[in-house]
Design a protein around this motif. Structure first.
Motif, short mmCIF file in Angstrom:
data_model
loop_
_atom_site.label_atom_id
_atom_site.label_comp_id
_atom_site.label_asym_id
_atom_site.label_seq_id
_atom_site.Cartn_x
_atom_site.Cartn_y
_atom_site.Cartn_z
N ALA A 24 67.29 134.51 104.32
CA ALA A 24 68.40 133.47 104.02
C ALA A 24 67.64 131.91 104.32
O ALA A 24 66.77 132.07 105.27
N ILE A 53 70.54 128.74 100.70
CA ILE A 53 69.70 129.47 99.88
C ILE A 53 70.25 131.08 100.36
O ILE A 53 69.80 131.38 101.42
N ARG A 54 70.47 131.95 99.31
CA ARG A 54 70.79 133.31 99.59
C ARG A 54 69.61 134.32 99.57
O ARG A 54 68.81 133.80 98.69
N ASP A 57 68.28 134.76 95.97
CA ASP A 57 67.85 133.54 95.16
C ASP A 57 66.44 133.55 94.84
O ASP A 57 65.78 133.84 95.90
N HIS A 59 63.83 131.14 93.92
CA HIS A 59 63.64 129.61 93.72
C HIS A 59 62.39 128.98 93.87
O HIS A 59 61.40 129.68 94.50
N GLY A 96 77.78 130.27 99.62
CA GLY A 96 77.58 129.99 98.21
C GLY A 96 78.27 131.32 97.40
O GLY A 96 78.35 131.32 96.10
N ARG A 101 74.29 130.05 91.22
CA ARG A 101 73.53 128.95 91.77
C ARG A 101 74.20 129.14 93.34
O ARG A 101 75.39 129.04 93.50
N PRO A 102 73.04 128.47 94.28
CA PRO A 102 73.57 128.35 95.49
C PRO A 102 74.54 127.19 95.67
O PRO A 102 74.45 126.08 95.10
N THR A 104 75.56 123.48 97.08
CA THR A 104 74.62 122.45 97.38
C THR A 104 75.76 121.39 97.91
O THR A 104 76.77 121.17 97.29
#
Length: 264
Positions: A24, A53-54, A57, A59, A96, A101-102, A104
């Protein structure tokens, strides 16, 4: 080493290609602007944006300007699991949650300075688990009660209104088709718009609305669980149990018992 702290300046059309990993991250934009892609959808990020961020994810970053600078703290997924079980078991949105989506957030100058100081302290003790958990718990405490940036904020008004109306009980059972009807567009057009402006699928919004309504009914009524499941549009009790447990971390029955016990 239980944490990795880095400060990177990125510039150019493809500074960090899309990638995946099993850890993460907490990352924030120190200055500048660029594009952040998650799950195939790009959105602009700039100074003060913080992203959780998991491990799941996928990205990357693109189109960074000459000042685009990011600070990130990477840590094992096991630490995230431990914190959720110990402190955030009843919070489906922790780090999240299960959204596409994470989460923000937007940080002010003072918050950025405090977070940068905490990251520098953690960088001096990258193998200290206590230091890592203190960093993360302080951050989670500061974010508690603050809603992540609204995922639909950048969507057209007609779509935002349709998503709001979807939460009315009479529309829940209709699912994705009901959302399209409320929007007055085809399901395909709604799906494209949601993906472009919020990085979400229609089924994500439908499931969230159904689970939120079911949770309220479980906590505040004596209706049979099967009736609640059917009312929300689930085709079977087993399907409802599976989706509810994935979203809330417990079964509908245990959620009802815990919620109603606290009212007695």
């Amino acid at each position: 080493q239980v944490a990795h702290v880095a400060r990177r300046r990125f510039a150019g059309p493809d500074p960090v290609p899309v990638h995946t990993h099993d850890f993460a991250e907490v990352l924030w934009v120190e200055k500048g602007r660029g594009s952040h892609e998650v799950g195939g959808v790009r959105s602009e990020v700039g100074t003060g944006d913080l992203v959780l961020i998991r491990p799941t994810d996928r990205h990357g970053f693109f189109d960074g300007d000459s000042d685009f600078t990011i600070v990130n703290v990477a840590f094992p997924a096991s630490t995230l699991t431990h914190l959720k079980r110990r402190y955030f078991r009843g919070d489906p949105g922790f780090f999240g949650g299960r959204r596409s989506r994470p989460a923000t957030y937007s940080l002010g100058p003072g918050e950025r300075r405090a977070l940068a100081a905490a990251a520098r302290e953690l960088a001096q003790a990258p193998g200290d688990l206590l230091a890592l958990e203190r960093f993360l718990l302080n951050l989670m405490h500061d974010l508690a009660g603050r809603s992540p940036r609204a995922p639909l904020a950048g969507c057209p008004r007609w779509l935002r209104e349709a998503c709001e109306r979807l939460r009315e009980p009479e529309h829940l059972a209709g699912g994705v088709q009901a959302l399209a009807g409320l929007a007055g567009r085809s399901p395909e057009h709604v799906a494209r718009q949601l993906r472009a402006c919020a990085g979400l699928r229609p089924v994500d919004l439908v499931t969230e609305a159904r689970i939120d309504h079911a949770a309220a009914r479980l906590a505040l009524s004596e209706s049979p669980i099967l009736d609640i499941a059917l009312e929300c549009g689930f085709d079977s009790l087993s399907h409802f149990y599976r989706v509810f447990r994935r979203a809330r971390g417990e079964t509908p029955r245990s959620y009802r018992l815990r919620s109603q016990a606290s009212l007695r």
